[in-house]
Write a protein that holds these residues in place. Structure first.
Motif, PDB file in Angstrom:
ATOM      1  N   GLN A 183      70.350 -21.789  -3.947  1.00  0.00           N
ATOM      2  CA  GLN A 183      70.641 -22.561  -2.749  1.00  0.00           C
ATOM      3  C   GLN A 183      70.995 -21.822  -1.459  1.00  0.00           C
ATOM      4  O   GLN A 183      70.764 -22.167  -0.455  1.00  0.00           O
ATOM      5  N   VAL A 184      71.433 -20.517  -1.592  1.00  0.00           N
ATOM      6  CA  VAL A 184      71.773 -19.542  -0.415  1.00  0.00           C
ATOM      7  C   VAL A 184      70.214 -19.531   0.211  1.00  0.00           C
ATOM      8  O   VAL A 184      70.238 -19.637   1.432  1.00  0.00           O
ATOM      9  N   GLN A 185      69.248 -19.207  -0.537  1.00  0.00           N
ATOM     10  CA  GLN A 185      67.730 -19.210   0.183  1.00  0.00           C
ATOM     11  C   GLN A 185      67.268 -20.294   0.831  1.00  0.00           C
ATOM     12  O   GLN A 185      66.935 -20.388   1.989  1.00  0.00           O
ATOM     13  N   LEU A 186      67.701 -21.593   0.122  1.00  0.00           N
ATOM     14  CA  LEU A 186      67.344 -22.864   0.785  1.00  0.00           C
ATOM     15  C   LEU A 186      68.076 -22.871   2.112  1.00  0.00           C
ATOM     16  O   LEU A 186      67.553 -23.491   3.051  1.00  0.00           O
ATOM     17  N   ALA A 187      69.284 -22.621   1.934  1.00  0.00           N
ATOM     18  CA  ALA A 187      70.132 -22.617   3.367  1.00  0.00           C
ATOM     19  C   ALA A 187      69.603 -21.807   4.411  1.00  0.00           C
ATOM     20  O   ALA A 187      69.497 -22.109   5.697  1.00  0.00           O
ATOM     21  N   PHE A 188      69.277 -20.573   4.153  1.00  0.00           N
ATOM     22  CA  PHE A 188      68.635 -19.786   5.267  1.00  0.00           C
ATOM     23  C   PHE A 188      67.258 -20.017   5.588  1.00  0.00           C
ATOM     24  O   PHE A 188      66.942 -20.027   6.586  1.00  0.00           O
ATOM     25  N   ASP A 189      66.565 -20.975   4.840  1.00  0.00           N
ATOM     26  CA  ASP A 189      65.334 -21.423   5.037  1.00  0.00           C
ATOM     27  C   ASP A 189      65.275 -22.590   6.074  1.00  0.00           C
ATOM     28  O   ASP A 189      64.350 -22.956   6.704  1.00  0.00           O
ATOM     29  N   HIS A 190      66.451 -23.361   6.064  1.00  0.00           N
ATOM     30  CA  HIS A 190      66.513 -24.783   6.852  1.00  0.00           C
ATOM     31  C   HIS A 190      67.641 -24.423   7.850  1.00  0.00           C
ATOM     32  O   HIS A 190      68.711 -25.434   7.423  1.00  0.00           O
ATOM     33  N   PRO A 191      67.725 -23.829   8.812  1.00  0.00           N
ATOM     34  CA  PRO A 191      69.007 -23.795   9.607  1.00  0.00           C
ATOM     35  C   PRO A 191      69.122 -25.023  10.113  1.00  0.00           C
ATOM     36  O   PRO A 191      70.339 -25.573  10.787  1.00  0.00           O
ATOM     37  N   GLU A 192      68.111 -25.733  10.638  1.00  0.00           N
ATOM     38  CA  GLU A 192      67.992 -26.963  11.415  1.00  0.00           C
ATOM     39  C   GLU A 192      68.753 -28.148  10.631  1.00  0.00           C
ATOM     40  O   GLU A 192      69.482 -29.046  11.064  1.00  0.00           O
ATOM     41  N   VAL A 193      69.079 -27.756   9.169  1.00  0.00           N
ATOM     42  CA  VAL A 193      69.898 -28.769   8.522  1.00  0.00           C
ATOM     43  C   VAL A 193      70.881 -28.123   8.139  1.00  0.00           C
ATOM     44  O   VAL A 193      72.057 -29.052   8.185  1.00  0.00           O
ATOM     45  N   TRP A 194      71.235 -27.045   7.501  1.00  0.00           N
ATOM     46  CA  TRP A 194      72.635 -26.483   7.229  1.00  0.00           C
ATOM     47  C   TRP A 194      73.504 -26.098   8.239  1.00  0.00           C
ATOM     48  O   TRP A 194      74.689 -26.196   8.053  1.00  0.00           O
TER      49      TRP A 194
END
Length: 223
Positions: free
Chosen positions: A209-220
């Protein structure tokens, strides 16, 4: 302004799915463990640079936001020994004084809105960042967890060694220097947790989930 969230719920150990594991890993074989991985921070680094926002603030926020979605990482104790699960944890981090390389430990109230958290972070740095003392900002709640950064070293392993009994079962998070590899920025990240509350599966899901968050700053970060 952020209202400090100290909400918690008691854990009923008679029905808790980890009851036997908690007993085993605290009484029979007290154990903790650390996992170290590289996180690709390229998208977030570029997103922040385009908006003149602080990377460290985003790092603290994103990890705290994922922790807010990870129930295994938010378990503490009351003074009477009752296990509780907090709604959120607030990040406690170190700042270094450039003249003598001493450090101070600050904490910033977590806010689900990144822009508000960023303001909280900058306000704490402005108020306490130049004070030469280990803890210039006294904790106001029990739901503060340790998260740090060693931005001078790209490590492959980092393991904290507590020398006192645990009062909580919160994770300890540590990041290292991000480096450019094959045109991608890679940042080492270490997660240490007590085995009483989490297994390798839970930490793996957290890191995913941390990787997903860093991959999508426009969302997170923009939501």
């Amino acid at each position: 302004m952020t209202i400090l969230n100290t909400n918690s719920m008691p854990i009923d150990q008679t029905t808790w799915s980890r009851r036997d594991y908690f007993y085993y890993f605290t009484k029979m074989m007290p154990t903790g463990f650390t996992l170290n991985v590289d996180i690709d921070v390229t998208a977030t680094k570029e997103w922040l640079a385009a908006r003149d926002l602080k990377f460290n603030a985003a790092y603290l926020y994103l990890v705290s936001k994922v922790i807010a979605q990870t129930p295994e990482f938010r378990i503490g104790r009351t003074e009477k020994g009752q296990l509780i699960r907090y709604e959120v944890l607030h990040p406690s981090y170190s700042v270094m004084h450039t003249d003598d390389h001493s450090i101070s430990s600050l904490w910033t109230a977590y806010d689900p809105d990144f822009q508000q958290f960023h303001r909280n972070y900058l306000a704490d740095l402005a108020t306490y960042g130049d004070q030469r003392t280990p803890m210039p900002k006294a904790p106001q709640s029990g739901n503060v967890y340790m998260i740090g950064s060693i931005p001078w070293t790209h490590f492959t392993s980092y393991t904290p060694l507590p020398f006192t009994p645990l009062n909580t079962y919160f994770p300890i998070i540590q990041a290292g220097k991000y480096e450019l590899e094959a045109k991608r920025w890679q940042m080492p990240l270490s997660v240490t947790i007590h085995h009483a509350v989490a297994d390798g599966y839970h930490v793996s899901q957290f890191l995913e989930q941390v990787q997903l968050a860093f991959d999508h700053p426009e969302v997170w970060l923009a939501s």
